[in-house]
Design a protein around this motif. Structure first.
Motif, PDB file in Angstrom:
ATOM      1  N   UNK A 197       0.542  -1.148  -0.282  1.00  0.00           N
ATOM      2  CA  UNK A 197      -0.279  -0.444  -0.337  1.00  0.00           C
ATOM      3  C   UNK A 197       0.841   0.965   0.271  1.00  0.00           C
ATOM      4  N   UNK A 198       0.489   2.367  -0.607  1.00  0.00           N
ATOM      5  CA  UNK A 198       1.296   4.003  -0.373  1.00  0.00           C
ATOM      6  C   UNK A 198       0.792   4.472   0.515  1.00  0.00           C
ATOM      7  N   UNK A 199       1.824   4.915   1.452  1.00  0.00           N
ATOM      8  CA  UNK A 199       1.365   5.693   2.352  1.00  0.00           C
ATOM      9  C   UNK A 199       1.124   7.396   1.678  1.00  0.00           C
ATOM     10  N   UNK A 200      -0.005   7.161   1.479  1.00  0.00           N
ATOM     11  CA  UNK A 200      -1.161   7.925   1.138  1.00  0.00           C
ATOM     12  C   UNK A 200      -1.115   9.821   2.068  1.00  0.00           C
ATOM     13  N   UNK A 201      -1.028  11.086   1.915  1.00  0.00           N
ATOM     14  CA  UNK A 201      -0.639  10.926   0.107  1.00  0.00           C
ATOM     15  C   UNK A 201       1.126  11.424   0.448  1.00  0.00           C
ATOM     16  N   UNK A 202       1.129  10.907  -0.726  1.00  0.00           N
ATOM     17  CA  UNK A 202       2.614  10.628  -1.280  1.00  0.00           C
ATOM     18  C   UNK A 202       2.872  12.030  -1.529  1.00  0.00           C
ATOM     19  N   UNK A 203       4.279  11.915  -1.447  1.00  0.00           N
ATOM     20  CA  UNK A 203       5.121  13.215  -1.220  1.00  0.00           C
ATOM     21  C   UNK A 203       5.913  13.485  -3.256  1.00  0.00           C
ATOM     22  N   UNK A 204       5.767  12.296  -3.332  1.00  0.00           N
ATOM     23  CA  UNK A 204       7.257  12.181  -4.405  1.00  0.00           C
ATOM     24  C   UNK A 204       5.716  12.298  -5.439  1.00  0.00           C
ATOM     25  N   UNK A 246       6.839   0.302  -7.970  1.00  0.00           N
ATOM     26  CA  UNK A 246       8.081  -0.776  -7.344  1.00  0.00           C
ATOM     27  C   UNK A 246       9.000  -0.423  -8.815  1.00  0.00           C
ATOM     28  N   UNK A 247       9.603   0.306  -8.985  1.00  0.00           N
ATOM     29  CA  UNK A 247      11.490   0.193  -9.870  1.00  0.00           C
ATOM     30  C   UNK A 247      12.074   1.023  -9.070  1.00  0.00           C
ATOM     31  N   UNK A 248      13.618  -0.063  -9.376  1.00  0.00           N
ATOM     32  CA  UNK A 248      14.487  -0.119  -8.879  1.00  0.00           C
ATOM     33  C   UNK A 248      14.881   0.828  -9.072  1.00  0.00           C
ATOM     34  N   UNK A 249      15.226   1.271  -7.535  1.00  0.00           N
ATOM     35  CA  UNK A 249      15.714   2.722  -6.494  1.00  0.00           C
ATOM     36  C   UNK A 249      14.995   3.268  -5.548  1.00  0.00           C
ATOM     37  N   UNK A 250      13.739   3.669  -7.101  1.00  0.00           N
ATOM     38  CA  UNK A 250      12.469   3.925  -6.290  1.00  0.00           C
ATOM     39  C   UNK A 250      10.633   3.881  -5.313  1.00  0.00           C
ATOM     40  N   UNK A 251      11.283   2.769  -5.159  1.00  0.00           N
ATOM     41  CA  UNK A 251      10.088   2.163  -5.032  1.00  0.00           C
ATOM     42  C   UNK A 251       9.504   2.300  -3.193  1.00  0.00           C
ATOM     43  N   UNK A 252      10.210   3.058  -2.583  1.00  0.00           N
ATOM     44  CA  UNK A 252       9.171   3.247  -1.819  1.00  0.00           C
ATOM     45  C   UNK A 252       8.197   3.957  -1.573  1.00  0.00           C
ATOM     46  N   UNK A 253       7.038   3.695  -0.863  1.00  0.00           N
ATOM     47  CA  UNK A 253       5.759   3.455  -0.748  1.00  0.00           C
ATOM     48  C   UNK A 253       5.280   5.371  -0.799  1.00  0.00           C
ATOM     49  N   UNK A 254       5.826   6.370  -0.634  1.00  0.00           N
ATOM     50  CA  UNK A 254       5.274   7.787  -0.770  1.00  0.00           C
ATOM     51  C   UNK A 254       5.954   8.737  -1.886  1.00  0.00           C
ATOM     52  N   UNK A 255       6.074   7.749  -3.267  1.00  0.00           N
ATOM     53  CA  UNK A 255       6.037   7.842  -4.638  1.00  0.00           C
ATOM     54  C   UNK A 255       5.209   7.109  -5.663  1.00  0.00           C
ATOM     55  N   UNK A 256       4.400   8.219  -5.837  1.00  0.00           N
ATOM     56  CA  UNK A 256       4.154   8.270  -7.713  1.00  0.00           C
ATOM     57  C   UNK A 256       4.665   8.320  -8.452  1.00  0.00           C
ATOM     58  N   UNK A 257       4.461   6.500  -9.077  1.00  0.00           N
ATOM     59  CA  UNK A 257       5.278   6.602 -10.781  1.00  0.00           C
ATOM     60  C   UNK A 257       4.520   7.079 -11.847  1.00  0.00           C
ATOM     61  N   UNK A 258       5.008   7.464 -12.827  1.00  0.00           N
ATOM     62  CA  UNK A 258       4.397   7.998 -14.366  1.00  0.00           C
ATOM     63  C   UNK A 258       4.948   8.122 -14.557  1.00  0.00           C
ATOM     64  N   UNK A 259       5.057   6.630 -15.932  1.00  0.00           N
ATOM     65  CA  UNK A 259       6.025   6.484 -17.047  1.00  0.00           C
ATOM     66  C   UNK A 259       5.770   6.817 -18.576  1.00  0.00           C
ATOM     67  N   UNK A 260       5.999   7.200 -19.101  1.00  0.00           N
ATOM     68  CA  UNK A 260       6.279   7.736 -20.832  1.00  0.00           C
ATOM     69  C   UNK A 260       6.532   6.690 -21.181  1.00  0.00           C
ATOM     70  N   UNK A 261       5.421   5.638 -22.394  1.00  0.00           N
ATOM     71  CA  UNK A 261       5.785   4.367 -23.052  1.00  0.00           C
ATOM     72  C   UNK A 261       6.774   5.050 -24.041  1.00  0.00           C
ATOM     73  N   UNK A 262       7.903   3.973 -23.800  1.00  0.00           N
ATOM     74  CA  UNK A 262       9.187   4.271 -25.149  1.00  0.00           C
ATOM     75  C   UNK A 262      10.131   4.702 -24.876  1.00  0.00           C
ATOM     76  N   UNK A 263      10.659   5.098 -25.541  1.00  0.00           N
ATOM     77  CA  UNK A 263      12.553   5.471 -25.069  1.00  0.00           C
ATOM     78  C   UNK A 263      13.322   6.872 -24.840  1.00  0.00           C
ATOM     79  N   UNK A 264      13.442   7.371 -23.668  1.00  0.00           N
ATOM     80  CA  UNK A 264      13.990   8.812 -23.825  1.00  0.00           C
ATOM     81  C   UNK A 264      14.750   9.165 -25.252  1.00  0.00           C
TER      82      UNK A 264
END
Length: 244
Positions: free
Chosen positions: A101-108, A167-185
């Protein structure tokens, strides 16, 4: 020698009147061949109802156009201000095994790329998202890594969603929402439409107390330059991006 003829009686006045009336109705050589029917003084009820309905439709249509134009001028109606959202159910996601579970509200708010093939049609994007989930679960992750994914069809796909930690490696704390853009940088820069969808998503996260109003935007160091425009837009839209 007296005559045997019986004198004729004068016809009665009533009889004369009846004979006169009957002879007036007889068609003679001076009578017209075609007689016109009297013109109706009132409009047929069916056509009257149709005309009334047409007037109501014109009034309604005119009012609708008027309100739309007023809305466009005042900025109250913005057709593009609609979140294009595809839930896990819609893209037929596999059931997650066990998520934290996320720790809501998230900080990042973490922005990153999926480092996978881009897409531009819904059916193709759905396949790409399903492939991502399959790859991540085969790599000993319980589910797709990200909370949300923005695809090339300008649609936001629900990953782990509003409740579970990414569960992004290095950023998998429960205070972060992750939004990924589909594709390559570098191969796929965020479009204006994708940026609009991201802003709408952030607004929803804040409004529903999933993200604090003074959140911090973070990225992977190697991807920071590709998100510079996006981060600037977020900072212009949300005045307080850091807590004092």
């Amino acid at each position: 020698m007296p005559s045997s003829r019986v004198p004729l009686r004068d016809p009665c006045p009533f009889c004369l009147i009846r004979i006169q009336n009957s002879t007036e109705n007889i068609i003679n050589e001076n009578s017209p061949l075609i007689q016109r029917r009297p013109i109706r003084e009132t409009v047929d009820s069916k056509w009257g109802t149709l005309l009334f309905g047409l007037l109501i439709f014109i009034l309604f249509f005119g009012c609708t156009i008027g309100f739309y134009l007023i809305g466009v001028e005042t900025g109250e109606i913005e057709p593009h201000d609609v979140l294009l959202y595809s839930s896990r159910y819609n893209w037929k996601a596999e059931n997650a095994q066990s998520n934290i579970d996320l720790a809501l509200p998230c900080r990042n708010l973490l922005l990153l790329y999926t480092n996978s093939s881009p897409c531009f049609e819904y059916n193709d994007c759905e396949k790409e998202i399903k492939n991502l989930q399959k790859q991540h679960m085969q790599s000993n992750h319980s589910d797709i890594l990200y909370n949300f994914i923005i695809a090339g069809d300008d649609r936001i796909f629900e990953g782990r969603g509003w409740k579970y930690a990414s569960d992004v490696p290095g950023y998998n704390d429960n205070g972060t929402f992750s939004v990924a853009l589909l594709g390559f940088p570098g191969d796929h820069d965020p479009t204006d439409a994708e940026l609009d969808q991201l802003i709408l998503l952030i607004n929803l996260l804040i409004a529903n107390h999933k993200l604090i109003h003074c959140f911090e935007v973070i990225t992977k160091p190697e991807e920071e330059e590709f998100f510079s425009t996006v981060i600037n837009q977020i900072q212009r839209t949300f005045i307080e991006t850091r807590c004092s």
